[in-house]
Design a protein around this motif. Structure first.
Motif, PDB file in Angstrom:
ATOM      1  N   ALA A 136       3.937  -3.280   4.654  1.00 21.17           N
ATOM      2  CA  ALA A 136       3.682  -3.294   3.214  1.00 21.17           C
ATOM      3  C   ALA A 136       2.290  -3.849   2.962  1.00 21.17           C
ATOM      4  O   ALA A 136       1.893  -4.836   3.583  1.00 21.17           O
ATOM      5  N   PHE A 137       1.564  -3.218   2.052  1.00 16.27           N
ATOM      6  CA  PHE A 137       0.217  -3.639   1.667  1.00 16.27           C
ATOM      7  C   PHE A 137       0.169  -3.797   0.152  1.00 16.27           C
ATOM      8  O   PHE A 137       0.415  -2.830  -0.584  1.00 16.27           O
ATOM      9  N   TYR A 138      -0.136  -5.011  -0.316  1.00 16.22           N
ATOM     10  CA  TYR A 138      -0.319  -5.241  -1.748  1.00 16.22           C
ATOM     11  C   TYR A 138      -1.802  -5.492  -2.005  1.00 16.22           C
ATOM     12  O   TYR A 138      -2.433  -6.299  -1.313  1.00 16.22           O
ATOM     13  N   VAL A 139      -2.348  -4.795  -3.012  1.00  5.77           N
ATOM     14  CA  VAL A 139      -3.777  -4.894  -3.298  1.00  5.77           C
ATOM     15  C   VAL A 139      -4.020  -6.087  -4.232  1.00  5.77           C
ATOM     16  O   VAL A 139      -3.710  -6.036  -5.425  1.00  5.77           O
ATOM     17  N   ILE A 140      -4.559  -7.158  -3.678  1.00  3.09           N
ATOM     18  CA  ILE A 140      -4.881  -8.354  -4.455  1.00  3.09           C
ATOM     19  C   ILE A 140      -6.088  -8.099  -5.350  1.00  3.09           C
ATOM     20  O   ILE A 140      -6.133  -8.532  -6.511  1.00  3.09           O
ATOM     21  N   ARG A 141      -7.057  -7.368  -4.801  1.00  3.88           N
ATOM     22  CA  ARG A 141      -8.325  -7.184  -5.517  1.00  3.88           C
ATOM     23  C   ARG A 141      -9.025  -5.955  -4.944  1.00  3.88           C
ATOM     24  O   ARG A 141      -8.991  -5.710  -3.750  1.00  3.88           O
ATOM     25  N   TRP A 160      -6.074   3.447  -3.801  1.00  2.00           N
ATOM     26  CA  TRP A 160      -5.389   2.269  -4.322  1.00  2.00           C
ATOM     27  C   TRP A 160      -6.337   1.425  -5.164  1.00  2.00           C
ATOM     28  O   TRP A 160      -7.557   1.481  -5.003  1.00  2.00           O
ATOM     29  N   ASN A 161      -5.725   0.659  -6.065  1.00  2.00           N
ATOM     30  CA  ASN A 161      -6.460  -0.221  -6.966  1.00  2.00           C
ATOM     31  C   ASN A 161      -5.732  -1.557  -7.064  1.00  2.00           C
ATOM     32  O   ASN A 161      -4.592  -1.700  -6.605  1.00  2.00           O
ATOM     33  N   THR A 162      -6.382  -2.531  -7.678  1.00  2.00           N
ATOM     34  CA  THR A 162      -5.787  -3.856  -7.848  1.00  2.00           C
ATOM     35  C   THR A 162      -4.379  -3.748  -8.430  1.00  2.00           C
ATOM     36  O   THR A 162      -4.161  -3.070  -9.429  1.00  2.00           O
ATOM     37  N   GLY A 163      -3.430  -4.421  -7.792  1.00  2.00           N
ATOM     38  CA  GLY A 163      -2.061  -4.443  -8.280  1.00  2.00           C
ATOM     39  C   GLY A 163      -1.153  -3.373  -7.724  1.00  2.00           C
ATOM     40  O   GLY A 163       0.053  -3.402  -7.972  1.00  2.00           O
ATOM     41  N   ASP A 164      -1.695  -2.423  -6.955  1.00  2.00           N
ATOM     42  CA  ASP A 164      -0.859  -1.399  -6.330  1.00  2.00           C
ATOM     43  C   ASP A 164      -0.236  -1.955  -5.050  1.00  2.00           C
ATOM     44  O   ASP A 164      -0.731  -2.916  -4.445  1.00  2.00           O
ATOM     45  N   LEU A 215       4.185   4.748  -2.407  1.00  2.00           N
ATOM     46  CA  LEU A 215       3.158   4.078  -3.209  1.00  2.00           C
ATOM     47  C   LEU A 215       3.764   3.618  -4.532  1.00  2.00           C
ATOM     48  O   LEU A 215       4.409   4.390  -5.249  1.00  2.00           O
ATOM     49  N   TYR A 216       3.558   2.340  -4.857  1.00  2.00           N
ATOM     50  CA  TYR A 216       3.994   1.761  -6.129  1.00  2.00           C
ATOM     51  C   TYR A 216       2.742   1.427  -6.932  1.00  2.00           C
ATOM     52  O   TYR A 216       1.941   0.581  -6.525  1.00  2.00           O
ATOM     53  N   LYS A 217       2.570   2.069  -8.079  1.00  2.00           N
ATOM     54  CA  LYS A 217       1.388   1.856  -8.900  1.00  2.00           C
ATOM     55  C   LYS A 217       1.592   0.653  -9.826  1.00  2.00           C
ATOM     56  O   LYS A 217       2.682   0.425 -10.359  1.00  2.00           O
ATOM     57  N   LYS A 218       0.518  -0.103 -10.009  1.00  2.00           N
ATOM     58  CA  LYS A 218       0.567  -1.301 -10.843  1.00  2.00           C
ATOM     59  C   LYS A 218       1.090  -0.997 -12.234  1.00  2.00           C
ATOM     60  O   LYS A 218       1.961  -1.726 -12.759  1.00  2.00           O
ATOM     61  N   GLU A 219       0.586   0.068 -12.846  1.00  2.00           N
ATOM     62  CA  GLU A 219       0.983   0.353 -14.223  1.00  2.00           C
ATOM     63  C   GLU A 219       2.471   0.668 -14.329  1.00  2.00           C
ATOM     64  O   GLU A 219       3.126   0.344 -15.331  1.00  2.00           O
ATOM     65  N   LEU A 283       7.944 -15.046   1.781  1.00  2.00           N
ATOM     66  CA  LEU A 283       6.486 -15.092   1.907  1.00  2.00           C
ATOM     67  C   LEU A 283       5.927 -14.676   0.559  1.00  2.00           C
ATOM     68  O   LEU A 283       5.831 -13.494   0.240  1.00  2.00           O
ATOM     69  N   ASP A 284       5.595 -15.687  -0.253  1.00  2.00           N
ATOM     70  CA  ASP A 284       5.265 -15.481  -1.660  1.00  2.00           C
ATOM     71  C   ASP A 284       3.757 -15.303  -1.858  1.00  2.00           C
ATOM     72  O   ASP A 284       2.962 -16.109  -1.351  1.00  2.00           O
ATOM     73  N   LEU A 285       3.396 -14.305  -2.637  1.00  2.00           N
ATOM     74  CA  LEU A 285       2.000 -14.110  -3.039  1.00  2.00           C
ATOM     75  C   LEU A 285       1.881 -14.355  -4.532  1.00  2.00           C
ATOM     76  O   LEU A 285       2.583 -13.720  -5.334  1.00  2.00           O
ATOM     77  N   CYS A 286       0.992 -15.266  -4.918  1.00  2.00           N
ATOM     78  CA  CYS A 286       0.718 -15.469  -6.340  1.00  2.00           C
ATOM     79  C   CYS A 286      -0.174 -14.328  -6.824  1.00  2.00           C
ATOM     80  O   CYS A 286      -1.322 -14.209  -6.403  1.00  2.00           O
ATOM     81  N   VAL A 287       0.358 -13.502  -7.688  1.00  2.00           N
ATOM     82  CA  VAL A 287      -0.388 -12.351  -8.211  1.00  2.00           C
ATOM     83  C   VAL A 287      -1.297 -12.776  -9.354  1.00  2.00           C
ATOM     84  O   VAL A 287      -2.481 -12.413  -9.395  1.00  2.00           O
TER      85      VAL A 287
END
Length: 347
Positions: A136-141, A160-164, A215-219, A283-287
């Protein structure tokens, strides 16, 4: 109630009989051929050396003292955002295998490995973990593209963009990640988690794709959070205001993959999510969070439901932290804006 129990017993018995009917009840006999030892030869074989070898690793413990073995505890640790805010393009592993006394594999939890990717604008970086069933890859920035080459040689590229967030199944080939732009720090940052430690521990190599790249889009994720926020009913009485990230191939478990579980958890301004706990390491990521957002963690709660002698972990956007399994924890938002956290656990 008695009648229902009898009915259940009858149904189970019928089911057992049906299963038994499918099983060949005839014993399987070994036929010794010309190239095999005869029964007499096998019966007279000297087993002393092999018996001695096979007993070398045998251990026998007294139950009371060994039933709950003394294992290295999962610590509360932070992987700060400052690690991916400066420097060269690189992988920044959150490896605590030494702390956990785990050999032969890097890991952040016994089953999972987490890392940051820093990709400077215009740079690319390769990642390759052929012994993982799920990544899994989460786009922080930042913004960019990722290319995945199938074993058949077909290239697939996504943007991909921030938040995807995107996930891939077992992948033998190297994945290439390119940063095209970044809103700050001159680089994109990704949060990367996979289950190679689990496969290494089991001594297995995955060879079947259990799901398709997803793929999960931020919006889309934030739109669902907003939808829930304006709903009425039980969802507002519970301890969460967030969305589970599921996959069509995991319809029964409603999990990110068959191994990974994730939630985009929303904590509204000036609210508290009361103490709760779970059996998996998180394993928590602060978004996103403003100053005044934090998590309290501890092993026990008092009679009023408050955590005893808690450890405080302040949320910093782009930072990751570990919540140990079985620990009580509560999320506190004393700021004037919503805060978001993305925990990933083994499913």
């Amino acid at each position: 109630p008695t009648q229902n129990r009898n009915q259940q017993s009858i149904n189970i018995s019928k089911q057992t009989m049906a299963i038994a009917d499918c099983i060949d009840s005839q014993p399987k006999h070994v036929t010794f051929g010309d190239e095999q030892d005869s029964p007499a030869d096998m019966a007279s074989a000297d087993t002393e050396q092999t018996d001695r070898e096979w007993t070398t690793d045998a251990r026998i413990f007294e139950y009371g003292s060994a039933a709950n073995p003394d294992m290295k505890p999962i610590p509360v640790l932070v992987h700060p955002s400052s690690l991916h805010e400066t420097g060269t393009t690189r992988v920044i592993p959150f490896d605590i295998s030494d702390t956990l006394d785990i050999e032969d594999t890097a890991c952040t939890a016994p089953n999972l490995m987490a890392s940051f990717l820093r990709i400077n604008v215009g740079d690319g970086i390769g990642t390759q973990v052929p012994n993982a069933t799920s990544q899994a890859f989460y786009v922080i920035r930042g913004s960019g593209k990722t290319r995945l080459r199938s074993e058949e040689g077909e290239d697939k590229t996504i943007s991909w963009n921030t938040g995807d967030l995107f996930c891939v199944p077992v992948t033998r080939n190297e994945m290439i990640h390119l940063c095209t732009s970044a809103e700050s720090h001159g680089a994109a940052a990704l949060y990367w988690i996979h289950d190679e430690p689990l496969c290494n521990y089991l001594g297995v190599t995955p060879n079947i794709k259990k799901f398709e790249p997803t793929l999960y889009k931020k919006e889309d994720m934030l739109a669902k959070v907003e939808e829930i926020k304006h709903e009425t009913g039980d969802c507002h009485k519970k301890n969460r205001l967030g969305v589970l990230l599921g996959n069509a191939k995991c319809a029964q478990t409603k999990t990110l993959t068959h191994v990974l579980w994730s939630l985009l958890n929303s904590i509204p301004a000036n609210t508290v999510q009361r103490p709760h706990r779970h059996n998996s390491v998180a394993l928590d990521l602060c978004v996103s969070a403003k100053p005044g957002v934090y998590t309290l963690m501890g092993k026990e709660i008092d009679s009023n439901g408050f955590i005893i002698d808690p450890i405080r972990c302040d949320w910093v956007p782009g930072s990751a932290f570990i919540t140990p399994p079985g620990w009580w924890h509560s999320h506190h938002n004393e700021s004037d804006d919503v805060a978001l956290v993305l925990p990933v656990q083994d499913a």
